[in-house]
Design a protein around this motif. Structure first.
Motif, short mmCIF file in Angstrom:
data_model
loop_
_atom_site.label_atom_id
_atom_site.label_comp_id
_atom_site.label_asym_id
_atom_site.label_seq_id
_atom_site.Cartn_x
_atom_site.Cartn_y
_atom_site.Cartn_z
N ILE A 23 34.28 23.62 6.95
CA ILE A 23 34.98 22.36 7.15
C ILE A 23 35.08 21.65 5.81
O ILE A 23 34.09 21.44 5.12
CB ILE A 23 34.23 21.45 8.15
CG1 ILE A 23 34.06 22.14 9.50
CG2 ILE A 23 34.91 20.09 8.27
CD1 ILE A 23 35.32 22.34 10.28
N LEU A 24 36.32 21.26 5.44
CA LEU A 24 36.56 20.45 4.25
C LEU A 24 36.71 19.00 4.70
O LEU A 24 37.53 18.69 5.56
CB LEU A 24 37.84 20.89 3.54
CG LEU A 24 37.91 22.36 3.12
CD1 LEU A 24 39.26 22.65 2.48
CD2 LEU A 24 36.78 22.70 2.18
N LEU A 25 35.91 18.11 4.11
CA LEU A 25 35.94 16.70 4.45
C LEU A 25 36.30 15.92 3.20
O LEU A 25 35.54 15.88 2.24
CB LEU A 25 34.59 16.25 5.00
CG LEU A 25 34.44 14.80 5.40
CD1 LEU A 25 35.48 14.40 6.45
CD2 LEU A 25 33.04 14.53 5.90
N GLY A 26 37.50 15.31 3.21
CA GLY A 26 37.98 14.62 2.02
C GLY A 26 38.01 13.12 2.11
O GLY A 26 38.26 12.43 1.13
N GLY A 27 37.77 12.55 3.27
CA GLY A 27 37.78 11.10 3.40
C GLY A 27 37.69 10.65 4.84
O GLY A 27 37.72 11.46 5.77
N PHE A 28 37.58 9.34 5.00
CA PHE A 28 37.45 8.74 6.32
C PHE A 28 38.48 7.64 6.49
O PHE A 28 39.13 7.22 5.54
CB PHE A 28 36.05 8.12 6.49
CG PHE A 28 34.94 9.11 6.47
CD1 PHE A 28 34.74 9.98 7.52
CD2 PHE A 28 34.06 9.17 5.40
CE1 PHE A 28 33.69 10.89 7.51
CE2 PHE A 28 33.01 10.07 5.38
CZ PHE A 28 32.83 10.93 6.44
N SER A 29 38.57 7.14 7.71
CA SER A 29 39.30 5.91 8.01
C SER A 29 38.47 5.14 9.02
O SER A 29 37.61 5.70 9.69
CB SER A 29 40.70 6.21 8.58
OG SER A 29 40.60 6.87 9.83
#
Length: 137
Positions: free
Chosen positions: A69-75
């Motif tokens: 899993i690539l996680l690049g940011g949130f909201s």
């Protein structure tokens, strides 16, 4: 009486004049003082995301059984929010992308570079209302 189960709400929740609130405790000593177990809202991430919504979440379970899993940011993060990322599969890994340009709320790692989590485990993160910061050592 605010409850329908016969218990008096004020015997469970104490509101003091000094702004302190106690849940299951007669004399709270902090702004919110809880006697007992606290449960947090959790959500699950199982695919790559540069904009994963963490509104009201405290725990993000990350299922890597289908691949890395690539996680690049949130909201949806708010100032002072802390979340805990928990990798719940032993296979594959999570790659947290440092300062990914496409996320609404960017992630900044302590090392200044992408971070990989293999095996079980995770890390905690803090939001300042605009960005997220890893709290790992």
């Amino acid at each position: 009486d605010f409850r329908t189960d016969g218990l008096n709400m004020l015997s469970v929740l104490k509101l003091r004049d000094d702004g302190k609130v106690g849940v299951g405790i007669e004399s709270p000593t902090t702004t919110l003082d809880v006697e007992g177990t606290v449960s947090y809202k959790e959500t699950t991430l199982s695919s790559n995301s540069d904009d994963f919504d963490v509104s009201d979440a405290t725990v993000v379970k990350i299922d890597t059984s289908g691949g890395t899993i690539l996680l690049g940011g949130f909201s949806g993060g708010v100032a002072g929010q802390v979340i805990h990322l928990a990798k719940t599969a032993s296979s594959n890994s999570i790659r947290i992308e440092n300062n990914e340009s496409t996320g609404t709320q960017k992630i900044f790692t302590s090392s200044g570079s992408d971070k990989t989590i293999s095996g079980y485990g995770g890390l905690s993160m803090y939001c300042d209302g605009t960005s997220w910061y890893t709290l790992d050592s």
